[in-house]
Write a protein that holds these residues in place. Structure first.
Motif, short mmCIF file in Angstrom:
data_model
loop_
_atom_site.label_atom_id
_atom_site.label_comp_id
_atom_site.label_asym_id
_atom_site.label_seq_id
_atom_site.Cartn_x
_atom_site.Cartn_y
_atom_site.Cartn_z
N HIS A 42 -2.33 9.09 1.87
CA HIS A 42 -1.67 8.29 2.92
C HIS A 42 -2.69 7.23 3.34
N LEU A 43 -2.57 6.05 2.79
CA LEU A 43 -3.56 5.00 2.96
C LEU A 43 -3.38 4.21 4.25
N THR A 44 -2.14 4.00 4.64
CA THR A 44 -1.78 3.34 5.89
C THR A 44 -0.59 4.10 6.45
N PRO A 45 -0.19 3.83 7.69
CA PRO A 45 0.96 4.56 8.22
C PRO A 45 2.22 4.45 7.35
N GLY A 46 2.40 3.34 6.67
CA GLY A 46 3.60 3.20 5.84
C GLY A 46 3.33 2.97 4.37
N GLY A 47 2.09 3.18 3.93
CA GLY A 47 1.75 2.93 2.54
C GLY A 47 1.03 4.11 1.91
N TRP A 48 1.63 4.68 0.90
CA TRP A 48 1.08 5.84 0.23
C TRP A 48 0.81 5.53 -1.23
N LEU A 49 -0.18 6.22 -1.77
CA LEU A 49 -0.45 6.21 -3.21
C LEU A 49 -0.13 7.60 -3.73
N GLN A 50 0.68 7.63 -4.78
CA GLN A 50 0.99 8.89 -5.44
C GLN A 50 0.47 8.84 -6.87
N VAL A 51 -0.21 9.90 -7.27
CA VAL A 51 -0.61 10.09 -8.66
C VAL A 51 0.29 11.17 -9.20
N PHE A 52 1.00 10.84 -10.27
CA PHE A 52 2.05 11.72 -10.76
C PHE A 52 1.91 11.90 -12.27
N GLN A 53 1.95 13.14 -12.72
CA GLN A 53 1.84 13.42 -14.14
C GLN A 53 3.12 13.00 -14.85
#
Length: 115
Positions: A42-53
């Protein structure tokens, strides 16, 4: 249309190797691991990074992360054993540097003092 959250998704072949790499990139562990094949930051309140296989799509993503001070971010990365390419300029005042995760997803760190 109201948007509550923006997700960047980096598809990878080996999620555990990728999670270790992104932990070094971001300087912290994932905020959540909702399933074995997925990690969230959760990088910012409304911005996420997902790493997905997702081996079929691994290496096909461009991730842009704006940082307040590019030189400081690059120094922090170097301390954690990650080195980006050379600093480049774009537009009138934007500076950026790029690196690739183990699968080839391109991560661009940008400093944009105009923003």
């Amino acid at each position: 249309m109201d948007v509550a959250r923006v997700l960047m998704v980096a598809p990878v072949r080996d999620v555990e190797a990728a999670v270790a790499w992104y932990e070094r990139l971001l300087g912290r562990p994932a905020d959540t691991r909702p399933m074995p094949s997925l990690a969230d930051w959760h990088l910012t309140p409304g911005g996420w990074l997902q790493v997905f296989q997702d081996p079929q799509r691994a290496g096909s993503t461009l991730l842009n992360l704006e940082v307040p001070e590019l030189d400081r971010a690059l120094a922090e990365l170097a301390e954690r054993g990650q080195n980006a390419g050379p600093v480049q300029t774009g537009g009138e005042r934007t500076r950026f540097a790029q690196l690739r995760d183990p699968d080839g997803n391109l991560v661009t760190l940008m400093e944009n003092p105009v923003a």
